[in-house]
Design a protein around this motif. Structure first.
Motif, PDB file in Angstrom:
ATOM      1  N   PHE A 103       0.834  -1.192   0.000  1.00 38.19           N
ATOM      2  CA  PHE A 103       0.000   0.000   0.000  1.00 38.19           C
ATOM      3  C   PHE A 103       0.879   1.255   0.000  1.00 38.19           C
ATOM      4  O   PHE A 103       0.587   2.223  -0.683  1.00 38.19           O
ATOM      5  CB  PHE A 103      -0.900   0.017   1.248  1.00 38.19           C
ATOM      6  CG  PHE A 103      -2.106  -0.856   1.124  1.00 38.19           C
ATOM      7  CD1 PHE A 103      -3.291  -0.362   0.598  1.00 38.19           C
ATOM      8  CD2 PHE A 103      -2.069  -2.188   1.524  1.00 38.19           C
ATOM      9  CE1 PHE A 103      -4.407  -1.157   0.469  1.00 38.19           C
ATOM     10  CE2 PHE A 103      -3.180  -3.002   1.402  1.00 38.19           C
ATOM     11  CZ  PHE A 103      -4.348  -2.494   0.878  1.00 38.19           C
ATOM     12  N   GLU A 129      -6.545   5.507   1.717  1.00 39.69           N
ATOM     13  CA  GLU A 129      -5.420   4.714   2.226  1.00 39.69           C
ATOM     14  C   GLU A 129      -4.614   5.542   3.228  1.00 39.69           C
ATOM     15  O   GLU A 129      -4.883   6.714   3.436  1.00 39.69           O
ATOM     16  CB  GLU A 129      -4.524   4.259   1.062  1.00 39.69           C
ATOM     17  CG  GLU A 129      -5.252   3.326   0.106  1.00 39.69           C
ATOM     18  CD  GLU A 129      -4.352   2.816  -1.011  1.00 39.69           C
ATOM     19  OE1 GLU A 129      -3.152   3.146  -1.022  1.00 39.69           O
ATOM     20  OE2 GLU A 129      -4.867   2.077  -1.873  1.00 39.69           O
ATOM     21  N   TYR A 136      -0.156  -0.881   7.799  1.00 46.55           N
ATOM     22  CA  TYR A 136      -0.565  -2.125   7.151  1.00 46.55           C
ATOM     23  C   TYR A 136       0.139  -3.343   7.748  1.00 46.55           C
ATOM     24  O   TYR A 136       0.036  -4.447   7.211  1.00 46.55           O
ATOM     25  CB  TYR A 136      -0.319  -2.015   5.633  1.00 46.55           C
ATOM     26  CG  TYR A 136      -1.214  -0.947   5.039  1.00 46.55           C
ATOM     27  CD1 TYR A 136      -2.545  -1.224   4.747  1.00 46.55           C
ATOM     28  CD2 TYR A 136      -0.751   0.357   4.851  1.00 46.55           C
ATOM     29  CE1 TYR A 136      -3.387  -0.231   4.251  1.00 46.55           C
ATOM     30  CE2 TYR A 136      -1.582   1.359   4.359  1.00 46.55           C
ATOM     31  CZ  TYR A 136      -2.894   1.045   4.063  1.00 46.55           C
ATOM     32  OH  TYR A 136      -3.736   2.021   3.596  1.00 46.55           O
TER      33      TYR A 136
END
Ligand SMILES: Cc1cc2nc3c(=O)[nH]c(=O)nc-3n(C[C@H](O)[C@H](O)[C@H](O)COP(=O)(O)OP(=O)(O)OC[C@H]3O[C@@H](n4cnc5c(N)ncnc54)[C@H](O)[C@@H]3O)c2cc1C
Length: 455
Positions: A103, A129, A136
């Motif tokens: 990500f 995001e 993450y």
């Protein structure tokens, strides 16, 4: 073992541990942690040692180089599990082969996965995001202060949230798992603004659904914005790589090389300043006119720097500003750079950078915990006067409610972290003490910020 001096990649953070080791297995880490005579406290893991603060330092303690534990353990449909010494870019390139990507793809491809799980990072976030790699991290395995093995998962809620900001003070990390996403083509292009044009356009830019990274030349009042968006794969589409190669060549080689040659061969302050100004005068139009593409790869953004820093090394300091304070902070920063040069003759040698991120509570010491934020990060090659500049800039950072990163913002004090993080610094400290009451992993650097005595 030995008492050899250790320094960070840039070379401005130095310490002498009493013991050093490069473990190759979890069993070796356990044995080290359980032997405080041969391996005195604090025991501190080191990834690739790129931090710009003393967060990895273990003066008179034990430095554990994690680089030998660098394997990718497994790649699933939306996760990757690695040992701590694996490097972000190497893992990203392997993920591409599986049609996957991280990500968050920070510029530093040498970021070790162990550090990525527990430290602050900066990168422009995409809408929906987060901008920090650790957001993450969904699982980790660590060796605790008693030498036990502890697994932390998403079910551990507050513990995982604290772990993501723990900088190795909860234990030695020996395995990490990150959520990853399907590979997607990414478009990139740049626009150049004057400071006031940029600030006037900012509401529109921030609402535009693109990630925003800024290169800035305060002395010339210029801001180059790097826009990125993901889009669907088109039939027969091929990825193009030259854009990030050229962009990173300008950033990693041309910029610092120019700064080095300027310092070495140009004799007067006035001419040196002209030369440094010419750098952004030439490179910003190249960004705008040349570096654009529709089908680039996020993994290509990442850079492997030389393992031993050369004359083209650079460093930086970061403060992240709440979105509503940012325009005033930018004006103040641009003026500060000009005034500081007039008063002291010092100027940073590289363009400053900035990253927009969205509200993110994934880690306890997230710099966008209370809302969206944008960073302002002065960058420089080695220059006498950089230390004093950082201290002066940090005063500006605090004046505009800036939030620091404990691995990337130097000259922090207990007071400055309490002001920036409020109760969260004590919440982190409570979790740390519960796991490590004797301070096996607590270094003087963190003891000063967490206000716990080193035992
Ligand atoms: C040229 C350059 C470019 C950079 N670009 C970026 C960028 O674009 N974005 C960004 O966010 N940052 C950037 N950085 C900063 C860097 O990403 C961070 O400082 C990061 O922490 C460095 O990772 P590392 O692996 O070198 O960590 P280290 O400095 O080795 O360690 C960081 C911390 O993690 C702890 N640690 C590491 N591994 C373990 C382990 N296995 N167990 C327990 N504790 C551990 C250390 O004790 C220390 O507290 C850059 C730095 C440089 C010098």
């Amino acid at each position: 073992m030995g008492t050899i001096e250790v320094h960070n990649w840039f070379g401005d953070v130095v310490w002498t541990p009493s013991a050093q080791a490069t473990p190759t297995s979890v069993e070796e880490i356990v044995a080290i942690v359980r032997d405080p005579i041969a391996y005195p406290s604090p025991v501190r893991g080191v990834g690739s040692n790129h931090s710009t603060t003393a967060c990895a330092s273990a003066p008179a303690g034990t430095t554990l180089f994690m680089s030998a534990m660098n394997k990718i353990v497994s790649i699933g449909t939306d996760t990757v599990t690695t040992q701590p010494g694996a490097l972000l870019k190497d893992v990203a390139e392997e993920l591409v082969k599986h049609g996957l990507q991280f990500f968050v793809n920070i510029e530093l491809g040498d970021l070790s996965m162990g550090a990525a799980a527990t430290c602050g990072t900066k990168e422009a976030a995409f809408p929906g995001e987060h901008g920090q790699v650790s957001s993450y991290c969904i699982g980790a395995r660590i060796v605790t202060a008693t030498g036990e093995l502890l697994q932390i998962t998403e079910d551990d809620g507050p513990l995982l949230q604290a772990f993501r900001s723990s900088y190795g003070t909860f234990g030695v990390t020996y395995e990490v798992t990150f959520r990853v996403r399907p590979l997607q083509p990414m478009s990139v292009y740049h626009k150049v603004y004057s400071l006031e044009e940029y600030l006037a356009a900012l509401p529109e830019l921030t609402a535009s659904g693109q990630s925003l990274m800024m290169f800035m030349d305060p002395m010339r009042n210029k801001v180059a914005v790097e826009f990125r968006t993901y889009h669907d794969v088109e039939p027969g589409q091929k990825y193009s790589h030259w854009q990030w190669k050229l962009r990173n060549f300008l950033w990693k080689d041309i910029g610092p090389g120019w700064a080095y040659l300027t310092r070495r061969f140009i004799p007067t302050k006035f001419l040196r300043s002209l030369s440094l100004g010419a750098l952004s005068a030439i490179t910003f139009p190249v960004l705008r006119l040349v570096i654009r593409g529709n089908n680039t790869l996020a993994a290509d953004q990442q850079i492997h720097y030389p393992p031993v820093a050369n004359d083209c090394k650079y460093t930086f300091i970061i403060w992240a500003y709440p979105a509503d304070r940012y325009p005033d902070a930018m004006r103040a920063y641009f003026q500060f750079c000009k005034d500081y040069y007039k008063e002291t003759g010092f100027r940073i040698t590289m363009p400053s950078v900035g990253y927009r991120t969205f509200e993110d509570k994934s880690s306890l010491l997230s710099y966008s915990y209370t809302g969206d934020s944008i960073t302002i990060d002065p960058v420089t090659t080695p220059e006498p006067g950089w230390e004093a500049f950082q201290q002066a800039y940090s005063r500006l950072g605090q004046r505009f409610d800036g939030v620091p990163l404990l691995n990337q913002t130097n000259y922090l004090t207990r007071q400055s972290v309490v002001t920036a993080f409020g109760d969260r610094i004590d919440a982190l400290e409570r979790q740390r003490v519960a796991l490590d009451p004797s301070g096996r992993f607590l270094s003087p650097y963190f003891s000063a910020l967490f206000a716990s005595p080193v035992t």
